[in-house]
Design an enzyme around this catalytic site. Structure first.
Site, mmCIF file in Angstrom:
data_model
loop_
_atom_site.group_PDB
_atom_site.id
_atom_site.type_symbol
_atom_site.label_atom_id
_atom_site.label_comp_id
_atom_site.label_asym_id
_atom_site.label_seq_id
_atom_site.Cartn_x
_atom_site.Cartn_y
_atom_site.Cartn_z
ATOM 1 N N HIS A 291 6.739 162.286 115.478
ATOM 2 C CA HIS A 291 8.161 162.633 115.481
ATOM 3 C C HIS A 291 8.979 161.363 115.695
ATOM 4 O O HIS A 291 8.474 160.346 116.162
ATOM 5 C CB HIS A 291 8.479 163.625 116.597
ATOM 6 C CG HIS A 291 7.886 164.979 116.390
ATOM 7 N ND1 HIS A 291 8.292 166.085 117.092
ATOM 8 C CD2 HIS A 291 6.919 165.426 115.553
ATOM 9 C CE1 HIS A 291 7.609 167.147 116.708
ATOM 10 N NE2 HIS A 291 6.754 166.768 115.782
ATOM 11 N N THR B 146 17.233 161.621 111.987
ATOM 12 C CA THR B 146 18.391 160.772 112.268
ATOM 13 C C THR B 146 18.821 159.936 111.066
ATOM 14 O O THR B 146 20.003 159.918 110.698
ATOM 15 C CB THR B 146 18.099 159.849 113.460
ATOM 16 O OG1 THR B 146 17.853 160.647 114.616
ATOM 17 C CG2 THR B 146 19.280 158.923 113.740
ATOM 18 N N ASP C 291 11.152 174.152 113.759
ATOM 19 C CA ASP C 291 10.911 172.964 114.561
ATOM 20 C C ASP C 291 11.292 173.186 116.024
ATOM 21 O O ASP C 291 12.282 173.870 116.316
ATOM 22 C CB ASP C 291 11.726 171.802 113.972
ATOM 23 C CG ASP C 291 11.194 170.441 114.365
ATOM 24 O OD1 ASP C 291 10.032 170.354 114.792
ATOM 25 O OD2 ASP C 291 11.947 169.458 114.234
ATOM 26 N N HIS D 272 13.125 160.737 119.748
ATOM 27 C CA HIS D 272 14.070 161.434 118.882
ATOM 28 C C HIS D 272 15.401 160.674 118.923
ATOM 29 O O HIS D 272 15.883 160.326 119.989
ATOM 30 C CB HIS D 272 14.312 162.866 119.367
ATOM 31 C CG HIS D 272 13.118 163.758 119.219
ATOM 32 N ND1 HIS D 272 12.514 164.376 120.283
ATOM 33 C CD2 HIS D 272 12.427 164.138 118.123
ATOM 34 C CE1 HIS D 272 11.509 165.105 119.855
ATOM 35 N NE2 HIS D 272 11.424 164.974 118.548
ATOM 36 N N GLY D 273 15.998 160.452 117.763
ATOM 37 C CA GLY D 273 17.275 159.736 117.732
ATOM 38 C C GLY D 273 17.071 158.252 117.493
ATOM 39 O O GLY D 273 16.056 157.814 116.950
#
Length: 283
Positions: free
Chosen positions: A206, A231, A81, A178-179
Site C-alpha cells: 500500500h 494519492t 478497500d 498512505h499519502g
C-alpha cells in the site's frame, strides 16, 4: 472480464509482474483505468474506499464498476478497500465486490485475526478473496498529508497470522505510508524478504504513490503481487483541473473537454504504473 483477485495476482507474479490497484472515487476514473488496461493488455484492480462505500451512492458505484469490469476485455477485479465493519463488507460484496481488504491493523494481533475470520464466516462465499493487513501503515488513504513510516510488520508473526486468519493476500508495512512521504521513502527490502520467506500468499504494498519507479519495478521480484495507488492519481487529476478549469469555463462551460482531460490524465498514470510493474518501462 470478471477475475478472482488472487488468481489475477498470482498469474501476474508468475510472469514477474505485479497488478496495480487504483482507488476509484468515481466512474470517470474507473473507466479511464480500464481503458488504459485494455490498451496495454493487462489486468487491473478497481479499489473502492471505505468512505465511498459508506456514502449514499457508494453501493451504486460498486454496481456500476461491476458492469464495467464484466464488460472489460482484460481481467478486472473490484475490491472493497480498508473495510472493518462486517455489515458494510456484506453490503459491498452483495453490490458486486470481488474482494475485500479486511483491515484489522488498528486492533490487537488476536483481534485482527478474529476480524478476518469473522468476515470470512459472514461472507460464506469462498470465491470472495480476503486481503488482510499486518503492521501499522501511517496515514489516511483518502488524504495526502506528509507522513513518516510507523511500525513495521513483524516477520515472525506472518506465518501464524496467515494460517489462522485465512487471508489470501497480505498487506505489509515495510516503510510505506498512505499519502505523501515526509522526506525520502525508505523501503525495508530486508524486512520484505524475511516476510516473503515465511508465507506463500502474495504480498501487497500500500502507499505506492511517491515511491521511486525503480523501487516499484523491483517489487514483483521481491514477492509483491499487488500495489495500491491513490494519492498520485488524485494529485494528477486535481492539478489538471487547477490548470484547465478557467479556460474550459471560458470555452462555453466545456465540461466534456474537462472530462476528456480527466480520463487522459488517469489513462497516462495507469499506463505508466502498468509498464513499471510489468518491467516494460525498462525496455
Amino acid at each position: 472480464m470478471r477475475t478472482q483477485l488472487d488468481v489475477l495476482v498470482r498469474t501476474a507474479l508468475a510472469r514477474g509482474a505485479a497488478v496495480p490497484a487504483f482507488t476509484c472515487y468515481d466512474f470517470t476514473t474507473a473507466l479511464a483505468v480500464v481503458e488504459a488496461a485494455e490498451h496495454i493488455g493487462a489486468g487491473v484492480i478497481l479499489l473502492v474506499a471505505p468512505k465511498t462505500a459508506a456514502s449514499p451512492v457508494g453501493l451504486r458505484l460498486i454496481r456500476a464498476l461491476r458492469g464495467l469490469a464484466d464488460a472489460a476485455a482484460v481481467p478486472v477485479s473490484i475490491q472493497l478497500d480498508h473495510a472493518s465493519d462486517i455489515t458494510a463488507i456484506l453490503a459491498g460484496v452483495a453490490a458486486g465486490a470481488d474482494a475485500v481488504l479486511v483491515d484489522g491493523s488498528a486492533l490487537t494481533y488476536e483481534e485482527n485475526i478474529q476480524l478476518v475470520r469473522a468476515a470470512r464466516d459472514a461472507i460464506g462465499d469462498p470465491g470472495i478473496v480476503l486481503e488482510a493487513e499486518l503492521g501499522g501503515l501511517a496515514g489516511d488513504e483518502d488524504r495526502a498529508f506528509a507522513l513518516n513510516a510507523s511500525g513495521l510488520t513483524d516477520p515472525g508473526q506472518v506465518a501464524d497470522f496467515v494460517a489462522r486468519s485465512g487471508a489470501q493476500l497480505l498487506a505489509v508495512a515495510i516503510g510505506n505510508v498512505h499519502g505523501r512521504y515526509a522526506g525520502e521513502p525508505r523501503i525495508r527490502w530486508d524486512v520484505l524478504a524475511d516476510i516473503t520467506s515465511r508465507t506463500k500468499v502474495p504480498v501487497v504494498l500500500h502507499g505506492a504513490s511517491g515511491l521511486a519507479a525503480q523501487d516499484l519495478a523491483q517489487a514483483p521480484a521481491s514477492g509483491v503481487g499487488k500495489v495500491n495507488f491513490n494519492t498520485e492519481l488524485r494529485t494528477g487529476v486535481l492539478s489538471m483541473l487547477q490548470m484547465e478549469i478557467l479556460a474550459h469555463r471560458e470555452d462555453g462551460e466545456n465540461l466534456l473537454g474537462i472530462l476528456d482531460l480527466w480520463r487522459e490524465t488517469v489513462r497516462a498514470f495507469t499506463t505508466a504504473s502498468l509498464e513499471t510493474l510489468s518491467g516494460r518501462a525498462n525496455h
